[in-house]
Scaffold this active site. Sequence first.
Site, PDB file in Angstrom:
ATOM      1  N   TRP A 102      80.255  27.526  45.561  1.00 60.97           N
ATOM      2  CA  TRP A 102      79.649  29.055  46.242  1.00 60.97           C
ATOM      3  C   TRP A 102      79.529  29.236  47.631  1.00 60.97           C
ATOM      4  O   TRP A 102      80.120  30.706  47.756  1.00 60.97           O
ATOM      5  CB  TRP A 102      78.189  29.087  45.596  1.00 60.97           C
ATOM      6  CG  TRP A 102      78.015  29.022  44.019  1.00 60.97           C
ATOM      7  CD1 TRP A 102      77.526  28.144  43.298  1.00 60.97           C
ATOM      8  CD2 TRP A 102      78.583  30.247  43.158  1.00 60.97           C
ATOM      9  NE1 TRP A 102      77.846  28.706  41.672  1.00 60.97           N
ATOM     10  CE2 TRP A 102      78.398  29.614  41.789  1.00 60.97           C
ATOM     11  CE3 TRP A 102      79.380  31.369  43.318  1.00 60.97           C
ATOM     12  CZ2 TRP A 102      78.696  30.628  40.935  1.00 60.97           C
ATOM     13  CZ3 TRP A 102      79.645  32.226  42.044  1.00 60.97           C
ATOM     14  CH2 TRP A 102      79.219  31.965  40.944  1.00 60.97           C
ATOM     15  N   ASP A 172      71.826  31.625  50.352  1.00 63.73           N
ATOM     16  CA  ASP A 172      71.963  32.069  49.003  1.00 63.73           C
ATOM     17  C   ASP A 172      71.071  31.147  48.254  1.00 63.73           C
ATOM     18  O   ASP A 172      71.318  29.871  48.003  1.00 63.73           O
ATOM     19  CB  ASP A 172      73.306  31.898  48.472  1.00 63.73           C
ATOM     20  CG  ASP A 172      73.691  32.049  47.069  1.00 63.73           C
ATOM     21  OD1 ASP A 172      72.865  32.309  46.508  1.00 63.73           O
ATOM     22  OD2 ASP A 172      74.830  31.903  46.607  1.00 63.73           O
ATOM     23  N   LYS A 196      69.178  32.721  37.206  1.00 60.66           N
ATOM     24  CA  LYS A 196      69.074  31.290  37.199  1.00 60.66           C
ATOM     25  C   LYS A 196      67.703  31.116  37.041  1.00 60.66           C
ATOM     26  O   LYS A 196      67.259  30.430  35.949  1.00 60.66           O
ATOM     27  CB  LYS A 196      69.701  30.704  38.566  1.00 60.66           C
ATOM     28  CG  LYS A 196      71.131  31.351  38.800  1.00 60.66           C
ATOM     29  CD  LYS A 196      72.067  30.663  38.014  1.00 60.66           C
ATOM     30  CE  LYS A 196      73.486  31.191  38.040  1.00 60.66           C
ATOM     31  NZ  LYS A 196      74.224  31.486  39.586  1.00 60.66           N
TER      32      LYS A 196
HETATM   33  C1  LIG Z   1      75.396  31.889  39.934  1.00 56.17           C
HETATM   34  C2  LIG Z   1      75.403  32.025  41.598  1.00 56.17           C
HETATM   35  C3  LIG Z   1      76.064  32.845  42.212  1.00 56.17           C
HETATM   36  C4  LIG Z   1      76.731  34.057  41.531  1.00 56.17           C
HETATM   37  O1  LIG Z   1      75.871  34.936  40.924  1.00 56.17           O
HETATM   38  P1  LIG Z   1      76.244  36.306  40.218  1.00 56.17           P
HETATM   39  O2  LIG Z   1      75.052  36.753  40.021  1.00 56.17           O
HETATM   40  O3  LIG Z   1      76.966  35.854  38.995  1.00 56.17           O
HETATM   41  O4  LIG Z   1      77.140  37.028  41.298  1.00 56.17           O
HETATM   42  C5  LIG Z   1      76.055  32.817  43.648  1.00 56.17           C
HETATM   43  N1  LIG Z   1      75.577  31.718  44.331  1.00 56.17           N
HETATM   44  C6  LIG Z   1      75.104  30.730  43.802  1.00 56.17           C
HETATM   45  C7  LIG Z   1      74.384  29.743  44.364  1.00 56.17           C
HETATM   46  C8  LIG Z   1      74.956  30.918  42.224  1.00 56.17           C
HETATM   47  O5  LIG Z   1      74.435  29.810  41.511  1.00 56.17           O
END
Ligand SMILES: *Cc1c(COP(=O)(O)O)cnc(C)c1O
Length: 360
Positions: A102, A172, A196
């Site tokens: 990521w 993030d 998530k």
């Molecule tokens: C799932 C995830 C993303 C991407 O998320 P989207 O909502 O599909 O754009 C980005 N960063 C992390 C750490 C993730 O787990």
Amino acid sequence: MNTIYNFSAGPAVLPRAVLEQAQEEMLEWSGSGMSVTEMSHRSKEFLSIVEDAERTLTSLLGLNEDYQVLFLQGGATTQFSVIPMNLLEDSRGADYICTGQWSKKAIKEGKKIGSIHVAATSEDRKFSDIPSYDSWDLRSNSSYIHITSNETIGGVEFHDYPSNLPAPLVADMSSHILSRPLDVSKFGLIYAGAQKNIGPAGLTIIIIRKDLLNRIGPDLPSMFSYAVQADNQSMFNTPPTYAIYMAGLVFKWLENQGGLSSVEQKNIKKSNMIYDQIDSTGFYRSPVARNCRSRMNIPFRIHDESLEDLFLKDANDYGLLQLKGHRSVGGIRASIYNAMPTEGVEALLGFMQHFEQQHG
Ligand SMILES: *Cc1c(COP(=O)(O)O)cnc(C)c1O
């Protein structure tokens, strides 16, 4: 028939009590004569839903007046571009720490907007750890420093954060936000896709220090401008209304669990159950250094990798779903977010022990 447990990395399990409340309120929300999905986002009913969600989130995280919450769309991936659009000053660039898949994506997208400097990476160690903070090659005039606070695919988690950084820290937190108490004052911006650890896909949460809202100025496209979104209480256009409603129910559920300290205690207990089993005999192994193993996403291998397909098939038959590792790395991954009950982790543990007895 066993109880079914869902170990998906995302979209992921939600608390049963929340799904039941949503079901109960599906046709009519609180005497309003309509479903939340049918309400104008400008109605007093929906405004009360969004304000309540924001209030509960603010209280869970202990946010103060310095921070603004935004409820946006487009997922964390859109933020990979929107963050540099709003925060990256051309002459200064930004520093990124690369700890997994990521981070790599955030860096790749960021480079399309401006000058990105990778200040530290663990790629040469197959993303098995976090480069020590004192090894980060930070530039003194950087616009911001970006980290991926929990690498959902690699299972690498920051359990603390560096202090005295030369620029605002941007994180993030998609896959571990609200899994433990957080000192938000260490951050300039926190972002997370909801699917998530919060609610349905479609909602992206931003927590931004207010002094950063206007860094770039008024020329940004309105939808991509944090300042415009903040001025319009996240309603410059139609927000993801139902996802906000569901997130609000999850925030309340977390409050009813005793808040983030007590949620953290449960997460420590749940993740230790699985890691202790992985470490116990050598039948299983973890690819991640002990001091940065994620409590939310636990990737693991079987020493004899040829047994992994059978493990996944038998687990599925046993009611333990979506345990397959990410397609880019293979293996097995158990995502055990806040909403995964201890019983689900116990069921996985029992299955791992049984599988080892049969094949070890
Ligand atoms: C799932 C995830 C993303 C991407 O998320 P989207 O909502 O599909 O754009 C980005 N960063 C992390 C750490 C993730 O787990």
